[in-house]
Design a protein around this motif. Sequence first.
Motif, PDB file in Angstrom:
ATOM      1  N   VAL A 104      -7.419  -5.006   4.036  1.00 30.87           N
ATOM      2  CA  VAL A 104      -6.237  -4.292   3.531  1.00 30.87           C
ATOM      3  C   VAL A 104      -5.198  -4.076   4.641  1.00 30.87           C
ATOM      4  O   VAL A 104      -4.233  -3.345   4.452  1.00 30.87           O
ATOM      5  CB  VAL A 104      -6.608  -2.928   2.903  1.00 30.87           C
ATOM      6  N   ARG A 131      -2.890   2.095   0.543  1.00 35.43           N
ATOM      7  CA  ARG A 131      -2.145   0.862   0.289  1.00 35.43           C
ATOM      8  C   ARG A 131      -2.034   0.522  -1.199  1.00 35.43           C
ATOM      9  O   ARG A 131      -1.531  -0.530  -1.562  1.00 35.43           O
ATOM     10  CB  ARG A 131      -2.795  -0.283   1.057  1.00 35.43           C
ATOM     11  N   SER A 178       2.865  -1.278  -0.508  1.00 38.65           N
ATOM     12  CA  SER A 178       2.432  -2.258   0.483  1.00 38.65           C
ATOM     13  C   SER A 178       2.542  -3.656  -0.129  1.00 38.65           C
ATOM     14  O   SER A 178       2.689  -3.806  -1.348  1.00 38.65           O
ATOM     15  CB  SER A 178       0.983  -1.991   0.891  1.00 38.65           C
ATOM     16  N   VAL A 203       2.136  -5.446   6.439  1.00 35.60           N
ATOM     17  CA  VAL A 203       1.418  -5.075   5.219  1.00 35.60           C
ATOM     18  C   VAL A 203       1.986  -3.799   4.623  1.00 35.60           C
ATOM     19  O   VAL A 203       2.172  -3.689   3.414  1.00 35.60           O
ATOM     20  CB  VAL A 203      -0.081  -4.894   5.526  1.00 35.60           C
ATOM     21  N   THR A 204       2.258  -2.862   5.486  1.00 34.41           N
ATOM     22  CA  THR A 204       2.749  -1.583   4.981  1.00 34.41           C
ATOM     23  C   THR A 204       4.257  -1.567   4.906  1.00 34.41           C
ATOM     24  O   THR A 204       4.861  -0.484   4.893  1.00 34.41           O
ATOM     25  CB  THR A 204       2.257  -0.455   5.886  1.00 34.41           C
ATOM     26  N   PRO A 228       1.663   4.130   6.718  1.00 36.47           N
ATOM     27  CA  PRO A 228       1.231   4.532   5.377  1.00 36.47           C
ATOM     28  C   PRO A 228       1.143   6.056   5.298  1.00 36.47           C
ATOM     29  O   PRO A 228       0.620   6.711   6.199  1.00 36.47           O
ATOM     30  CB  PRO A 228      -0.144   3.864   5.244  1.00 36.47           C
TER      31      PRO A 228
END
Lengths: 521, 97, 733, 523
Positions: C386, C479, C483, C594-595, C600
């Motif tokens: 993740v 996430r 995301s 990703v974020t 996050p």
Amino acid sequence: MSFDLLIPTQLMAALLPDIVLMVGAMVLMLYAAWRPDSVQHQRSVGMASIGLLVATLGAVIYMAWRGDTAAQGVIAVDGFRWSVDVVILIAALGTIALAIEYNIRQGIAQAEMHVLVLFATAGMMVLAAGRDLMVIFLGIEIMSVAVYVLAGFNRRSGAAAEASLKYFLLGAFATGFLLYGIALIYGATGATQLAEIASRIAEHRLWGSTMLLVGLGLLTIGLAFKVASAPFHMWAPDVYDGAPTPITAFMASAVKAAAFATFARIWYETFQLLSFAWGPVLWWLAVLSMVIGNVVALSQQNIKRMLAYSSIVHSGYLVVLVLANSAAGTAAFVFYVLAYTLATFGAFAVVSLMQEGNDEPVRIADFAGLWHARPGLAVGMSVYLLALLGFPVFGGIGFFAKWYLVVAALTSDINLVLLAVIVVVTSVISAGYYLQVIRVMFMQPRADDARSVPITGPLTKAVLATTVAVILFFGVFPTPVTAWSEWSALPRYYRTPVGGPPIAPGTLAPPPAASPAPEAN
Amino acid sequence: MVAESLALSAALFTIGVIGVLTRRNAIILFMCVELMLNAVNLSFVALSTLYGAAGQVFVLFVITVAAAEAAVGLAIVIAIFRHRQSVNLDDINLLKG
Amino acid sequence: MLTQTDAPMTGHPLADTVARFAWLLPVLPLLGFLFNGFLSLRAAAHPGPADPTAASHDHGEHGDHGDHGAHDAHGHDDAHHAARHPSAGLVSLIGPGVLLLSFGLALAVFVAMRAAHIEEAYVLTLFQWMPTGKLSIDVALQLDQLSMVMTLIITGIGSLIHIFSVGYMQDDPGYPRYFAYLNLFVFFMLLLVLGANYPLMFVGWEGVGLCSYLLIGFWFHEKANADAGKKAFIVNRIGDFGFLVAMFLMFANFGTLSFAGVEEAAGGLMVGSLIATAICLFLFLGAAGKSAQLPLYIWLPDAMAGPTPVSALIHAATMVTAGVYLVARSATLFAVAPTAQLTVALVGALTAVFAATIGLKQWDIKKVLAYSTVSQLGYMFVGVGVGAYTAGVFHLMTHAFFKALLFLGSGSVIYAMHKAYHETHNHEDAQDMRNMGGLRRHMPITFGLMWIATLAIAGIPVFSGFFSKDEILTAVFARTHGSTLAEASLFGIPGTALLYAIYALGLAAALMTAIYMTRMMLYTFHGPNRTGEAERPHLKEAPWVMTGPLVVLGVLSLVGGWMNLPLITGGAIGPVELLHHWLEPVVGTGANIVTLGETPHLSHATEYTLIGTAVFIAVAGIAFALWRLKPAALVAAKDAPAEQGIAKVLHDKWYVDEAYDAAVVQPTLGVSRTVLWKGIDAGLIDGLLVNGSALLTRAFGWMGSQAQTGRVGTYAWVIVLGAVAVLGAFSFL
Amino acid sequence: MTAFLESISYNGWILPALLGLPLLGAAVLLLRGRAATADAQMASDRRFALWVFLAEAGLSLGLWWSVNVEVPLWQADFELPWIPSWGVSFHLGLDGIALMLVLLTTLLMPLAVLGGWTSIREKTASYYALLLILTTGMLGVFMALDLVLFYVMWEVMLIPMYLIIGVWGGQRRLYASLKFFLYTMLGSLLMLVAIIWLGTAAGTEGVPNFGYDAVLNYTRLSDAHGSVWLFAAFAVAFAVKVPMFPFHTWLPDAHVEAPTAGSVILAAIMLKMGTFGFIRFALPFFPAAAMLPAVRTVMLSLAVIGIVYGALVALVQPDFKKLVAYSSVSHLGFVMLGIFALTTESLQGALVVTIAHGISTGALFLLIGMIYERRHTRLVDDFGGIAKVMPVFSVFLTIVALSSIGVPGTNGFVGEFLVLIGSFQTQPFYAVIAATSVIIAAAYLLWAVQRIIYNPLVKPENERLRGHDLNWREIGLLTPLVVAILWIGVYPKPLLQKTERAAAKLIQYVEDVRTSDRIGRIR
């Protein structure tokens, strides 16, 4: 100088080696009959024959060295003739050398055998020289009649008698075809001299003449029989099998060389314009000889029969050279028959040593473990067989012979690419049976009850040593032989002037350029 | 006349060939071969009316050769008879395969 | 090529420090390997009266009549008649010695790195490896924060396990060989984490696989052990195939294989890039092989056939985490391939649950730990999957602590059991928990330390495992919105839904983890002792050389969580997110992608709820196990009834091995044997074409030979027929 | 070193000297007097042969320095007229690729001799003489710059190998040797026709020219469809030798039956002649034909089928030697893939595999020979637990097997990796399929190794091997191989540099021809 063959003295001069041989042979015949049969006498006649052959060889070389030529006439004075003569004389020398000792071992005391070999040789030399169908016919017959007798010379052997009878009957039968062919060609063209026939064909546009074509067909059949080309080969295995081994060697080499020499000469000098007709026929003769000879040889247990079938295969190869119908083809022919003669001779020499009684076949299995008992013989035999196979270095000159053959096929005006491929592919089959012998010699143990191989006599030894040495030496340094064979190629001027028949579709038309894509004939 | 002679020659030749194919006695077989040779001789003679003496010379050669062959051939037949007490060609098949 | 070929990197802050000697890190163990290997061979090549091979021969026979599966610590069979290996003293010095030196060096480099605050990796190029065409691969070491962490774990825990082995393996006839393999393993493992490009990493990757193969099959005289080694190697090779293809794709698309180059190229890709997805999926296939994820996990439980310290070092602490390292190393690449990330996380979660179910019903103490390892590795993949790379690496580290402790502790137990059985010439299974029980009275130190590790792995607060596991679960939850993963989808299922599912699976796995670990502890240490009267007096705590490392690991398991305290603790109990900041330069870029470039963010309430849930799950699991399981009711293995129903399915590992055997192994062998070899090779090509054509030729030859009748009549006919054909040809052509 | 070699004009005479020395040695072996006893004879023959091979190896070492691979000219060029009227010359020369193969041959031969040191007891003089002649043939193939010379050398190798298998081989040696001979000959004779065709076509004014450069010059403009048959003729000859599926079935039989040295030479050197032939002749002569999509697909498919098929069949072989033979099919498939993928990386990889396979498989056959001498079986299932009784042997076997599997750090990996990564650039589909063989390779070799050296030691025959571990001769001959395995695995750069130029040149050449639209002479 250039001989004028219409002047008898000059004709005699051009026939010098032939006359030397024939006169000598007649004298020797008288000498042979002079004394009662004995081993001693047989040997002395044999040695005298060898002397005579050497003298003849000298005469041939002398003539060749002089480089004479001749205007058109009944005989040829050219390098091709001398070269073929040399090959034939070498074969005759070998035959007598083997025969002297073979006869002693087999208890054959009649000295006439050697004289008959001389007569046959004389006939062959006539064949090599002949440029007239009449002369050629005479040559064939002089040769054949002597060989008929030679095949059955071992009178105690039933096999020899049978061989002789078969050869005689079938040979005479084939002579009928040959002669009829000559008659029809004579009928169609009104000539018997090769050059004359050629020019008449061109002049009168005779390529449509049925009489000529049928005559040519009959001539083909007759010659194909003499050279043992399939499907006219069937006499060969039986006769080769039954005849005394030195004579088998003689037949397989000299007889074949002489017959092929005239075959090649006739086709090259005379019938070039008819290639559309004879092309396919010879193509199939070649293929059949290669396939049948190879395939049947594979199943032979008797080594003489195996070599006989192998000689049929080689007939097929030589037909390719006739078919190539080019100067390079005739040069390759000389090269090939020399290589082939040496190898065949060597092989039969070894076989003759292995032979006990004449009716006792020499089986391939009898060679088992020969390497352990007689390493020299085994190695020599391998060289001969590999030469016959056309293998480089170990087969010496045999490789270059095959090489030259393929070169001639590929450079021919006729598209012979497929045939060249067939030549090499079928020779893989031949590897099967040649290697069979090598394999039993080297890879199998000598049987406990194997017959002991007699001590090699000096003459046989000389034959073996010479052939191996020559095969191997020229296998690495072939230049002298190539030069010689190129020198002996039939000259271009023999070829008919340009102008020929329309090329029919589906025939062996010379392609604009050789194509790698093999196409069917 | 030439054409007829040639036809006759061809017929004789064919008869000779058929004889060779059908007969089993070595002597008769040889006679059939002789018939073939003589058929050819007929052709030569006929043709020599067209082209001159060469054909006739050829015939003389052939007769000579045939004589020589006959001599040799009969000797061979005698030799085989000594071994087999027969000249029937069907009996003579020691060598084969 | 990129940075790596600019050889000395003179400008780098680490260039003038002790980091210059970083090449010694792997070379020291390599030297150890050479030396120990030589000693091992020399002893083998000079058999004397005190011949260790002769002794081992007896030992082999000894092992053969035992019918109770995989034995650990077989070496002790020889204890009474085989003197210690002649060069044991030297080996005991060299084997752990090189590791300690390496660890010391690693610490020095670590200190230097901390001091330098580097942003960019320090690449130490040693020489060109495969320069040809456009390809240029160097043998170069990359020192950065990530490889540093890994190096410290490897050398540190490695040193402890080496020391433990001195005691554990002392009587084994293959003592020098064992240390040779172990040293070689560390060499390759360091190469794996220090290599500056994928091919070099692959060298280490395959190298550790090789050592694993050798060590699993260390007691090769038993077929099962050798089989297990082979199985591990081959299954790993399936993964390696993926790794290879990934490298091909990288080179084809990026033109480089160095980490720096690939990272740079990946940074230029769009999120969702097909190339990146493909590369990542293939990389993950490699990672799944090495780190025993579905469907390639099958080799790891079998790998327990090796000596227990090997299980601790290779199959728990270091090698099996290489897959996690690989994903973290390729952080940026994975970050642009959310589909691949979801796959990684999902496979990780599924593996975590799946392996945990099997762990519930195993009787072999090492098998329980093996499935537990598979399950925990799944956790790590969820983390790195993740995009919470730090969380994944964090769990990797804490897991290394507590799982090494668990394995070594179990080794200690087995050692004691084995010694006891040995004294009484009993051939019961020393690893079956049904034969143990009540061991707390006999080995209190091990007992205590193992409880620490159990609580850690179960996720009880304060213990290290709590922090790392919680961080992963929190990251998954965080996430689910905002995301790239949430926006992506897998097989048409939206990312958000998947992430919730993964979170749920994570919780389920945590619950089962708590249950099976408590079960293991109960059956091993609590309740009555089931060894038998004769053995009981011989049950003893292991010597200090073995318990010493256990204590160190126990401390680490306890306090390891402090290395990355969550933000929410607010620095109350120590500095927060140490590891996170440390790794930031390496994995930060990827994590940020990703974020969507933001940290996050979860509300404190949510976070507390999440923590509460996790803690509740852990406690519930332990409580459930304490409540339901009755160690007193257990009977020894030889008297135990066979399992029934679902218990049997779990005990037999869902029959996955059997299914693979039936679906893959047997068909492959069968097709190869019957179709390819017997059919195509021997039948079609050789039989029909080669020998067939030879036979056909001979048949024709025979026919031709028959046609040669020997009769003149036949020959005349053939001549005439030939003549007709020839004349026909001449007349009609 | 280079300066010293120049001072003795090393390049001027080295190639003919390398060809001549073994022949001289063979002649001396055959012609000198016999010893009193068979044992004395064996001892003296093998010692003599070893010295000749060592001299040969020593002599050839200078090539490493004297051959300048950066120059686009034939190195150590040596030319003598041979058959001038046929355009045939005795022309020798090297490029980087040939250099590596020549060195592989000369350096491996002494080891092959040592491998059969005690197992060859009969007819030793002939045996070693044949080995020497074989060496000349093999070196000649790599050096020849004339098509006729090449062909002659190509065929010359057959007879010694035929006899070595047939006389000194195993149970089914007769069948195996004949099969070997006929297979190879069938392939090469078609090439003979093609060579003659090319030589006569490349000639000027009626004189053929069989020189390599002349033929290359002639074929440069060849048209794809026209030359495809010529390509096929060459390709079949080489494919049989490689051997590519489906022409491979001679190999397992030949390998199994051949004595150790024969197997080593077959695998390590003779198979390489096939791939060398593709690199030196088939591809540069007929680039357009070779690059026809159909042709290329066939070649690549056969290569990949060979890789996977060989590996799968190896998996189920009960006989270890046969297993290794099939693994050769698989490995040589990699070489073919590397060649026809046509990138510098893949071709370089193919060359590394060529060398690596020579070393590793050669070593495997040596090891099999060693265990066979002690145990008289090669069936994998007859062994088990050998590591207990022969630890040194087991260590060597493990290392060599790992290199054959292609574990990184060994030579096998470098080659396969380069082939695959290079092929992937142009032929990803084939490369990926080929890459699956890394799995199967591990399976078949590890499984076999496990069954041989691991597992319980139950058979009393194996038990009796105790105390018969490798002796110093065997260790001594394996050690250089293991060193080479690791050296190429860790530091292949010197090797790659030697062949880089030649490989890049070939790729460039083929690409140039392929992309040009010229209509050729061969139609």
